[in-house]
Design an enzyme around this catalytic site. Structure first.
Site, PDB file in Angstrom:
ATOM      1  N   GLY A   1       0.834  -1.200   0.000  1.00 56.55           N
ATOM      2  CA  GLY A   1       0.000   0.000   0.000  1.00 56.55           C
ATOM      3  C   GLY A   1       0.870   1.252   0.000  1.00 56.55           C
TER       4      GLY A   1
ATOM      5  N   ASP B   1       9.552  -3.981 -13.165  1.00 58.08           N
ATOM      6  CA  ASP B   1       8.661  -3.410 -12.151  1.00 58.08           C
ATOM      7  C   ASP B   1       8.538  -1.912 -12.419  1.00 58.08           C
ATOM      8  OD1 ASP B   1       7.459  -2.383  -9.862  1.00 58.08           O
ATOM      9  OD2 ASP B   1       8.500  -3.748  -8.512  1.00 58.08           O
TER      10      ASP B   1
ATOM     11  N   HIS C   1       5.835  -6.322 -10.682  1.00 58.25           N
ATOM     12  CA  HIS C   1       5.789  -5.907  -9.281  1.00 58.25           C
ATOM     13  C   HIS C   1       5.140  -6.928  -8.358  1.00 58.25           C
ATOM     14  CE1 HIS C   1       5.812  -3.028  -5.977  1.00 58.25           C
ATOM     15  NE2 HIS C   1       4.526  -3.259  -5.771  1.00 58.25           N
TER      16      HIS C   1
ATOM     17  N   SER D   1       6.926  -4.235  -1.637  1.00 54.46           N
ATOM     18  CA  SER D   1       6.494  -2.896  -1.983  1.00 54.46           C
ATOM     19  C   SER D   1       6.558  -2.011  -0.722  1.00 54.46           C
ATOM     20  CB  SER D   1       5.090  -2.954  -2.597  1.00 54.46           C
ATOM     21  OG  SER D   1       4.745  -1.753  -3.211  1.00 54.46           O
ATOM     22  N   TRP D   2       5.446  -1.393  -0.310  1.00 53.49           N
ATOM     23  CA  TRP D   2       5.460  -0.658   0.954  1.00 53.49           C
ATOM     24  C   TRP D   2       5.851  -1.575   2.115  1.00 53.49           C
ATOM     25  CZ3 TRP D   2       5.840   2.892   4.437  1.00 53.49           C
ATOM     26  CH2 TRP D   2       5.257   2.728   5.694  1.00 53.49           C
TER      27      TRP D   2
END
Length: 319
Positions: A46, A268, A296, A113-114
């Site tokens: 996120g 990505d 990703h 990711s986050w």
């Protein structure tokens, strides 16, 4: 390319709960796999996305005791989409509360990711509590990475999607799209929030996969968690994820004794490989795998293969 490893079969939690972490927030958590096995905490992306059942499948349930949780304001945590007392460092503190709740002295930290940002922040704060790190799609929250999605960069690969993203904002406000979206996502009118969230999520989700996935993009744009995802993400991005510029690179020395595997898609377009490469230069002990045909998402075959191999290997299983 052909890859051998796929996700493990679906599993259900053996225990769930809600943890009051103070500041008005109550965190949903679940434990899957085998009680007493190798402990791991999974960190969703996120910021704002929440956990999904498929994310449990990245670990051998016979070898791992898996904790997943919805971060503040996300998923089944309450209050949904709340931005107050919602920072990187609040979540780092929540992770320590959850570790103590589970009774683990150390645990593996797994995030993409986050989730990679949060995993690095946690490990640099509590290196003695981390047995290993598995990271995907590195995001260091540097200004260049924030600009990639909201000013210039991904726009060159997805000009059609970018035109729709920018076009949802009046021309006079387009010099600062992040702030313009943040104003709408925090508007008192729920309809304004929903429209802004749909445009924000639709843009970002187009950049997630190497092969187009229109169904996934539409679910991101209008699904049940769409407003929370966009609100929290814009809140974090506007505040540089509550990190100083290049903080995670500057503090990489704190990680040198923690075994780490980084799985990064070559293509990505959400979190480009330059961040993973910069982290590898700052932290040469880390193992960096660049997946030649990867984007990703963890569900892409080459990314899945790299992650499953890493989680298996750290549990003592041959890859």
């Amino acid at each position: 390319m052909r890859y051998e490893r796929t996700l493990y079969p679906p599993i259900e939690p053996y225990e769930t709960g809600m943890l009051d972490v103070g500041d008005g927030h109550v965190i949903y958590w679940e434990r899957c796999g085998s009680p007493g096995a190798k402990p791991v905490v999974f960190l969703h992306g996120g910021p704002g996305a929440g956990c999904s059942a498929k994310q449990r499948q990245q670990f051998d349930p016979d070898l791992y005791d898996i904790l997943l949780f919805d971060q503040r304001g996300c998923g089944r945590s309450t209050p949904l989409a709340c931005l107050e007392n919602n920072t990187t460092w609040d979540i780092v503190a929540d992770m320590e509360r959850l570790r103590e709740l589970c009774g683990h002295r150390k645990w593996q930290v797994f995030g993409g990711s986050w989730g990679s940002t949060l995993g690095l922040a946690y490990a640099q704060t509590h290196p003695d509590r981390v047995s290993e790190l598995i990271l995907r799609g590195i995001f260091l929250s540097r200004q260049s990475e924030l600009d990639w999605l909201t000013k210039f960069g991904a726009s060159e690969f997805y000009p059609d999607g970018w035109d729709a993203f920018a076009g949802a904002i009046p021309e006079a406000e387009r010099t600062d799209l992040m702030s313009a979206y943040h104003r709408r996502l925090t508007d008192d009118d729920a309809g304004v929030q929903e429209a802004a969230a749909a445009a924000w999520n639709r843009w970002e989700c187009q950049t997630l996969t190497l092969q187009p996935d229109e169904a996934m993009v539409e679910e991101c744009a209008t699904g049940a968690n769409s407003v929370a995802n966009a609100r929290i993400e814009a809140h974090y991005f506007l505040h540089s994820c509550f990190l100083e510029e290049s903080q995670l690179l500057k503090n990489a020395e704190r990680l040198k004794d923690i075994p780490c595997v980084i799985v990064q898609g070559r293509h990505d377009c959400c979190t480009p490989p330059a961040a993973a490469w910069a982290l590898k230069q700052a932290w040469p002990e880390a193992e960096l795998q660049i997946v030649a045909d990867g984007g990703h998402l963890f569900t892409e075959p080459g990314i899945t293969d790299g992650l499953i191999c890493a989680s298996d290997r750290f549990a003592g299983k041959n890859c």
